[in-house]
Design an enzyme around this catalytic site. Structure first.
Site, mmCIF file in Angstrom:
data_model
loop_
_atom_site.group_PDB
_atom_site.id
_atom_site.type_symbol
_atom_site.label_atom_id
_atom_site.label_comp_id
_atom_site.label_asym_id
_atom_site.label_seq_id
_atom_site.Cartn_x
_atom_site.Cartn_y
_atom_site.Cartn_z
ATOM 1 N N SER A 9 1.292 -0.890 0.215
ATOM 2 C CA SER A 9 0.074 -0.129 -0.107
ATOM 3 C C SER A 9 0.986 1.201 0.247
ATOM 4 O O SER A 9 1.518 1.581 0.810
ATOM 5 C CB SER A 9 -0.475 0.366 1.058
ATOM 6 N N HIS A 34 -0.702 -0.838 -4.479
ATOM 7 C CA HIS A 34 -2.285 -0.477 -3.706
ATOM 8 C C HIS A 34 -1.999 1.060 -3.380
ATOM 9 O O HIS A 34 -1.254 1.247 -2.807
ATOM 10 C CB HIS A 34 -2.519 -1.358 -2.733
ATOM 11 N N ASP A 36 -4.300 3.793 -2.611
ATOM 12 C CA ASP A 36 -5.986 3.925 -1.568
ATOM 13 C C ASP A 36 -6.346 5.538 -2.176
ATOM 14 O O ASP A 36 -5.635 6.796 -1.779
ATOM 15 C CB ASP A 36 -5.426 4.141 -0.450
ATOM 16 N N MET A 38 -8.986 8.275 -1.281
ATOM 17 C CA MET A 38 -9.593 8.932 -0.452
ATOM 18 C C MET A 38 -10.101 10.275 -0.771
ATOM 19 O O MET A 38 -9.749 11.299 -0.913
ATOM 20 C CB MET A 38 -9.089 9.071 1.322
ATOM 21 N N HIS A 67 -8.139 1.631 -4.826
ATOM 22 C CA HIS A 67 -8.966 1.443 -4.140
ATOM 23 C C HIS A 67 -9.709 2.331 -3.576
ATOM 24 O O HIS A 67 -8.906 3.857 -2.716
ATOM 25 C CB HIS A 67 -8.404 0.838 -2.490
ATOM 26 N N MET A 69 -11.947 5.055 -1.534
ATOM 27 C CA MET A 69 -12.868 5.339 -0.021
ATOM 28 C C MET A 69 -13.087 6.901 -0.837
ATOM 29 O O MET A 69 -12.657 7.833 -0.456
ATOM 30 C CB MET A 69 -11.927 4.912 0.899
ATOM 31 N N MET A 142 -12.422 -5.484 4.213
ATOM 32 C CA MET A 142 -11.494 -4.658 4.754
ATOM 33 C C MET A 142 -11.359 -5.860 6.074
ATOM 34 O O MET A 142 -12.170 -5.924 6.281
ATOM 35 C CB MET A 142 -12.321 -3.651 4.582
ATOM 36 N N GLY A 147 -9.599 4.076 5.859
ATOM 37 C CA GLY A 147 -8.733 5.763 6.238
ATOM 38 C C GLY A 147 -7.471 5.735 6.631
ATOM 39 O O GLY A 147 -7.273 6.664 6.149
ATOM 40 N N PHE A 148 -7.493 4.592 7.450
ATOM 41 C CA PHE A 148 -5.633 4.978 8.027
ATOM 42 C C PHE A 148 -4.976 3.784 7.789
ATOM 43 O O PHE A 148 -5.585 2.598 8.204
ATOM 44 C CB PHE A 148 -5.763 5.762 9.074
ATOM 45 N N ASP A 176 -7.142 -6.289 3.270
ATOM 46 C CA ASP A 176 -6.473 -5.014 3.704
ATOM 47 C C ASP A 176 -6.598 -4.325 4.682
ATOM 48 O O ASP A 176 -8.134 -3.971 5.164
ATOM 49 C CB ASP A 176 -7.276 -3.759 2.592
ATOM 50 N N GLY A 177 -5.548 -4.344 5.570
ATOM 51 C CA GLY A 177 -5.601 -3.468 6.799
ATOM 52 C C GLY A 177 -4.550 -4.134 7.455
ATOM 53 O O GLY A 177 -5.231 -5.262 7.789
HETATM 54 C C1 DX5 Z 1 -6.628 1.361 4.941
HETATM 55 C C2 DX5 Z 1 -6.074 1.228 3.167
HETATM 56 C C3 DX5 Z 1 -4.875 0.215 3.746
HETATM 57 C C4 DX5 Z 1 -3.989 1.055 4.456
HETATM 58 C C5 DX5 Z 1 -3.282 -0.442 4.649
HETATM 59 O O1 DX5 Z 1 -7.349 2.440 4.875
HETATM 60 O O2 DX5 Z 1 -7.295 0.922 2.647
HETATM 61 O O3 DX5 Z 1 -5.248 0.319 2.135
HETATM 62 O O4 DX5 Z 1 -2.589 1.258 3.667
HETATM 63 O O5 DX5 Z 1 -2.315 -0.444 5.686
HETATM 64 P P1 DX5 Z 1 -1.734 -1.198 6.242
HETATM 65 O O6 DX5 Z 1 -1.266 -2.478 5.968
HETATM 66 O O7 DX5 Z 1 -0.745 -0.304 7.441
HETATM 67 O O8 DX5 Z 1 -2.812 -1.424 7.447
HETATM 68 ZN ZN ZN Z 2 -6.691 0.665 0.641
#
Ligand code: DX5
Ligand code: ZN
Length: 226
Positions: A9, A34, A36, A38, A67, A69, A142, A147-148, A176-177
């Site tokens: 990511s 990947h 993200d 947002m 991805h 969001m 998920m 978000g983070f 993911d996560g």
């Molecule tokens: C969270 C993202 C993820 C995030 C995963 O909302 O969709 O892709 O970057 O990060 P890690 O692997 O650190 O949980």
């Molecule tokens: Zn993601």
């Protein structure tokens, strides 16, 4: 048979050096990158959009696993396609009404459609999308609230992965996560083959070792045990 796709990511990378970070990950064995996206509305964080994908595309041929969001994924299909996104994964929570049109548009924009579901969303909601006339080609389960980066893996999401794998043996299933050396075996055993990992890869002294470990775990779990 599904194949492992390890997708660092880029949210955990040094955004100021994105092209170099992307190259570093590909050189270390990443299959996908990947990305993200947002919008500060679907999730309480704001990251990157199509202009950054377009810039990155000039520096890499890698599969960009985007991805989204965002609250209005339809608004981004055209620009993401033009920017050079490879996969376009939207959230089912904001596409209940128009997913058929959305999937069609993603395909005609030259991207691979995927659907994501939040921890609180029942897995049944994605069945029609996998079984539709124009199906999605990946389901993203998920394993944290979106978000983070850097959150704790939610092991109880593995029931969803297992259910999907039993129902759809050849589907790409992404998690993911919170994925990393201590959680990958649970995800791989449940049947996930696309593995997103941010902090565990970028935070490691040897990111290449983590990428290899993730891939080996998926390979081991999916090989026949005779
Ligand atoms: C969270 C993202 C993820 C995030 C995963 O909302 O969709 O892709 O970057 O990060 P890690 O692997 O650190 O949980
Ligand atoms: Zn993601």
């Amino acid at each position: 048979m599904v194949s492992p796709k390890i997708a660092p990511s880029m949210l955990s990378s040094d955004f100021a050096n994105l092209a170099a970070e992307a190259k570093r990950m590909v050189d270390l064995g990443a299959n996908w990158l990947h990305m993200d996206i947002m919008d500060g509305h679907f999730v309480p964080n704001l990251t990157i959009g199509a202009p950054v994908i377009e810039s990155l595309r000039k520096h890499t041929n890698a599969y960009l696993d985007c991805h989204l969001m965002v609250t209005n994924p339809m608004d981004y299909v055209e620009q993401m396609g033009k920017a050079g996104a490879s996969g376009f994964t939207f959230h089912i929570e904001v596409a209940q009404e128009n997913w058929q049109e959305l999937v069609r548009k993603i395909k005609s924009a030259g991207m691979r459609p995927g659907v994501a579901l939040n921890p609180g969303t029942p897995v049944e909601q994605v069945y029609p999308l996998v079984e539709g006339a124009t199906p999605v080609e990946m389901v993203l389960v998920m394993t944290v609230e979106p978000g983070f980066g850097g959150q704790m893996f939610m092991p109880n999401m593995m029931d969803k992965v297992q259910t999907l794998r039993q129902k759809y043996p050849t589907l790409d299933i992404e998690v993911d996560g919170g994925l990393g050396p201590s959680t990958i075996d649970a995800a791989a055993a449940a049947g996930a083959n696309c593995i997103v990992a941010g902090s565990s890869v970028f935070g490691a002294p040897q990111p290449g070792d983590v990428i290899t470990l993730l891939r080996e775990s998926v390979e081991k779990a999916s090989s026949p045990t005779t």
